[in-house]
Design an enzyme around this catalytic site. Structure first.
Site, PDB file in Angstrom:
ATOM      1  N   GLU A 117      -4.033 -11.163  -3.636  1.00 32.52           N
ATOM      2  CA  GLU A 117      -3.553  -9.941  -2.990  1.00 32.52           C
ATOM      3  C   GLU A 117      -3.265 -10.171  -1.503  1.00 32.52           C
ATOM      4  OE1 GLU A 117      -4.991  -5.263  -2.517  1.00 32.52           O
ATOM      5  OE2 GLU A 117      -6.487  -6.806  -2.937  1.00 32.52           O
ATOM      6  N   LYS A 162       0.700  -1.294  -5.815  1.00 31.67           N
ATOM      7  CA  LYS A 162      -0.693  -0.968  -6.104  1.00 31.67           C
ATOM      8  C   LYS A 162      -0.873   0.541  -6.155  1.00 31.67           C
ATOM      9  CE  LYS A 162      -5.387  -1.940  -4.407  1.00 31.67           C
ATOM     10  NZ  LYS A 162      -6.162  -2.655  -3.358  1.00 31.67           N
ATOM     11  N   CYS A 214      -6.412  -5.379  -7.638  1.00 33.26           N
ATOM     12  CA  CYS A 214      -7.750  -5.202  -7.065  1.00 33.26           C
ATOM     13  C   CYS A 214      -8.448  -3.921  -7.539  1.00 33.26           C
ATOM     14  CB  CYS A 214      -7.656  -5.266  -5.545  1.00 33.26           C
ATOM     15  SG  CYS A 214      -9.240  -5.640  -4.724  1.00 33.26           S
TER      16      CYS A 214
END
Length: 262
Positions: A44, A114, A148
């Site tokens: 990330e 995300k 994540c």
């Protein structure tokens, strides 16, 4: 036998050092590609490091142009698929935590923003969340990804799994203090969705906060095929996709679901 060689790149990204991070990434991608990877997998926010605050506007990649140029060129020149982790991208005044995926021809296959910003770190105040999943095919394997904190939302990942995904990627910057959560969640998402789960985490530190490293490749039975330690490193992991169909036919949780009840 349908095999895929995953090239895992676990990096200690330096906060705010964009030029240096690009140089490091380029070197690592070329090295892993030369080791025979079919898909190179990145962590990330490898361009800026995981950061929040006003300085992001100066450091984020304008429309992702620099990251796209590098990833596309590397994919084509090294003849390798690249799952591009994520980068901080600026579109006008809006910043996204964005994933780019490239095939061996250097063609952009898919993007993902995300969805869930990590609110304890105020990520949701600086990054705008996405609102859709993405699916893409690499060498005939149906794939998807999230990023994540997204791993804590099983509904998101199940939505992709219901579309037949065999391999799921998760780039992250996950801290060492919650390593136990990281390990369990990776195995749980692989088991419950009966697919391979490939998660590439950052290492090093963000300020004084140590990142966990421990990038993982987990098979659909929950067996850990790879788990890194807390240092920068690269690995090649071969996965056999044939076991996905075998497991799904043996314990068919998708057939046995009762979504009308829940």
């Amino acid at each position: 036998m349908k095999e895929l060689r995953l090239g895992i790149i676990q990096l200690a990204t330096e906060i705010g050092q964009v030029d240096k991070n690009f140089e490091t990434l380029m070197e690592k991608v070329r090295a892993v590609a030369k080791q025979g990877a079919d898909v190179v997998v990145l962590p990330e926010t490898w361009n800026t490091g995981f950061m929040t605050g006003p300085e992001l506007h100066a450091l984020a990649d304008e429309s992702g142009q620099r990251a796209q140029a590098l990833l596309g060129e590397l994919a084509q020149s090294e003849h390798v698929n690249i799952f591009g982790g994520s980068v901080a991208v600026k579109e006008g005044d809006t910043i996204y935590n964005r994933t780019y995926v490239y095939n061996r021809k250097g063609e952009l296959l898919s993007t993902y923003d995300k969805m869930h910003g990590f609110s304890p770190a105020k990520e949701n105040e600086y990054f705008t969340g996405g609102n859709s999943i993405h699916n893409f095919t690499l060498d005939g394997v149906l794939c998807s990804s999230a990023t994540c904190y997204d791993i804590r939302f099983p509904e998101l990942i199940r939505k992709s799994a219901l579309q037949g995904i065999e391999l799921f990627f998760l780039p992250a910057q996950w801290p060492l203090l919650r390593l136990h959560h990281w390990q369990i969640l990776n195995q749980a998402r692989a088991i419950e969705n009966q697919m391979f789960f490939c998660s590439v985490n950052g290492c090093g530190t963000i300020g004084k906060l140590p990142m966990a490293g421990h990038s993982m490749v987990v098979d659909p039975w929950g067996e850990v095929l790879l788990e890194c330690d807390e240092t920068p490193q690269t690995h090649i992991v071969t996965i056999d996709l044939d076991i996905v169909d075998h497991i799904r036919s043996k314990i068919n949780v998708f057939r046995d679901r009762k979504p009308n009840c829940y």
